[in-house]
Enzyme design. Structure first.
Site, PDB file in Angstrom:
ATOM      1  N   GLU A  36      -7.226  -1.180   2.864  1.00 18.01           N
ATOM      2  CA  GLU A  36      -8.577  -1.439   3.570  1.00 18.01           C
ATOM      3  C   GLU A  36      -8.237  -2.644   4.480  1.00 18.01           C
ATOM      4  O   GLU A  36      -8.834  -2.296   5.772  1.00 18.01           O
ATOM      5  CB  GLU A  36      -9.269  -2.123   2.320  1.00 18.01           C
TER       6      GLU A  36
ATOM      7  N   ASN B  35      -1.552   1.084   2.892  1.00 18.96           N
ATOM      8  CA  ASN B  35      -1.114   0.012   2.198  1.00 18.96           C
ATOM      9  C   ASN B  35       0.443  -0.003   2.687  1.00 18.96           C
ATOM     10  O   ASN B  35       1.101   0.798   3.010  1.00 18.96           O
ATOM     11  CB  ASN B  35      -1.091  -0.209   0.854  1.00 18.96           C
TER      12      ASN B  35
ATOM     13  N   ASN C 148       6.233  -5.013   0.845  1.00 13.06           N
ATOM     14  CA  ASN C 148       7.130  -5.870   1.419  1.00 13.06           C
ATOM     15  C   ASN C 148       8.240  -6.325   0.311  1.00 13.06           C
ATOM     16  O   ASN C 148       7.526  -6.669  -0.982  1.00 13.06           O
ATOM     17  CB  ASN C 148       6.576  -6.992   1.967  1.00 13.06           C
ATOM     18  N   ALA C 149       9.354  -6.484   0.138  1.00 12.60           N
ATOM     19  CA  ALA C 149      10.233  -6.850  -0.677  1.00 12.60           C
ATOM     20  C   ALA C 149       9.673  -8.221  -1.196  1.00 12.60           C
ATOM     21  O   ALA C 149       9.731  -8.530  -2.438  1.00 12.60           O
ATOM     22  CB  ALA C 149      11.597  -7.054  -0.342  1.00 12.60           C
TER      23      ALA C 149
HETATM   24  N1  THU Z   1      -3.794  -1.475  -2.821  1.00 14.83           N
HETATM   25  C1  THU Z   1      -4.520  -1.031  -1.728  1.00 14.83           C
HETATM   26  O1  THU Z   1      -3.866  -0.882  -0.700  1.00 14.83           O
HETATM   27  N2  THU Z   1      -5.666  -1.308  -1.661  1.00 14.83           N
HETATM   28  C2  THU Z   1      -6.640  -1.747  -3.056  1.00 14.83           C
HETATM   29  O2  THU Z   1      -7.813  -1.927  -2.962  1.00 14.83           O
HETATM   30  C3  THU Z   1      -5.810  -1.797  -4.303  1.00 14.83           C
HETATM   31  C4  THU Z   1      -4.193  -2.035  -3.982  1.00 14.83           C
HETATM   32  C5  THU Z   1      -2.349  -1.460  -2.967  1.00 14.83           C
HETATM   33  C6  THU Z   1      -1.781  -2.746  -2.882  1.00 14.83           C
HETATM   34  C7  THU Z   1      -0.311  -2.387  -3.385  1.00 14.83           C
HETATM   35  O3  THU Z   1       0.420  -1.984  -2.478  1.00 14.83           O
HETATM   36  C8  THU Z   1      -0.466  -1.259  -4.136  1.00 14.83           C
HETATM   37  O4  THU Z   1      -1.637  -0.830  -3.864  1.00 14.83           O
HETATM   38  C9  THU Z   1      -0.424  -1.558  -5.753  1.00 14.83           C
HETATM   39  O5  THU Z   1      -1.174  -2.701  -5.984  1.00 14.83           O
END
Ligand code: THU
Length: 160
Positions: free
Chosen positions: A74, A61, A64-65
Site C-alpha cells: 500500500e 511489498n 529487506n534483509a
Molecule cells: N504487508 C503488506 O504489504 N501490506 C499489509 O497491509 C500487510 C503486510 C507485507 C509486509 C511484509 O512484506 C509482508 O506483508 C508480511 O508482513
C-alpha cells in the site's frame, strides 16, 4: 459508561459484482502481487490505486534483509502516487495479500496499522475519503468507504 463504535463494510463473494473499473483495479492488485519482493515472509501483497485524473498505479511489498527497511504494498503505491501526482486525489485503493504456501486459507487481508495511518494522512491531505477494498485469493472482497472505518480514534496533525 461504555460507548460503542461500529463500522459498515460491503462484502463481495467474488469479483463478479464489481464495476468495470473496480475489476480492473482488482486484477491489477492481483498481478502486482506476483511481482512482490518478499523472500523473507513469503507473504506477497499487491495494491492498485485509482486517482481522480484516471491514472492507475500499482505497487507491492518490498522486503529487506534488515527487516524494518522493507515496505508494504500500500505504501509503495501511495508514496509513488503522492510523489508523481502530488495534487491529484486518490479515489480507490485495492489490496490483496496471500502467503506463497497458504494461498487459499486467508480471510481478506486488510491494510496493516502503519498503512492505515499513512492512508489517513492522505485522506486528510486531500480532504476526501479513499475507498479501500481488501481481498483474498478466493476473490472475496471487503470494502470500506474510508480509512475512518479501519482506524477510529485516529491520530492526526490536529493533535500537534
Ligand atoms: N504487508 C503488506 O504489504 N501490506 C499489509 O497491509 C500487510 C503486510 C507485507 C509486509 C511484509 O512484506 C509482508 O506483508 C508480511 O508482513
Amino acid at each position: 459508561m461504555t460507548k460503542n463504535i461500529s463500522i459498515d463494510y460491503d462484502y463481495f463473494e467474488n469479483s463478479n459484482n464489481l464495476s468495470e473499473i473496480e475489476k480492473t483495479l482488482f486484477n491489477l492488485a492481483k498481478s502486482s502481487r506476483l511481482k512482490a519482493y518478499a523472500p523473507y515472509s513469503k507473504f506477497l501483497v499487491g495494491c492498485a490505486i485509482l486517482l481522480e485524473n484516471g491514472e492507475i498505479i500499482s505497487g507491492n511489498n518490498q522486503e529487506n534483509a534488515a527487516y524494518p527497511s522493507g515496505i508494504c504494498a500500500e505504501r509503495t503505491a501511495i508514496f509513488y502516487a503522492s510523489a508523481n501526482f502530488p495534487d491529484v486525489k486518490i479515489l480507490k485503493l485495492f489490496v490483496l495479500g496471500a502467503s506463497l504456501e497458504n494461498l487459499n486459507k486467508a480471510v481478506p487481508t486488510p491494510p496493516c496499522g502503519a498503512c492505515r495511518q499513512v492512508i489517513s494522512e492522505y485522506e486528510n491531505k486531500q480532504s476526501s475519503e479513499i475507498e479501500i477494498y481488501f481481498a483474498n485469493m478466493d476473490d472475496e472482497i471487503c470494502k470500506v468507504k474510508s480509512i475512518r472505518s479501519l482506524l477510529p480514534f485516529t491520530f492526526d496533525a490536529s493533535f500537534l
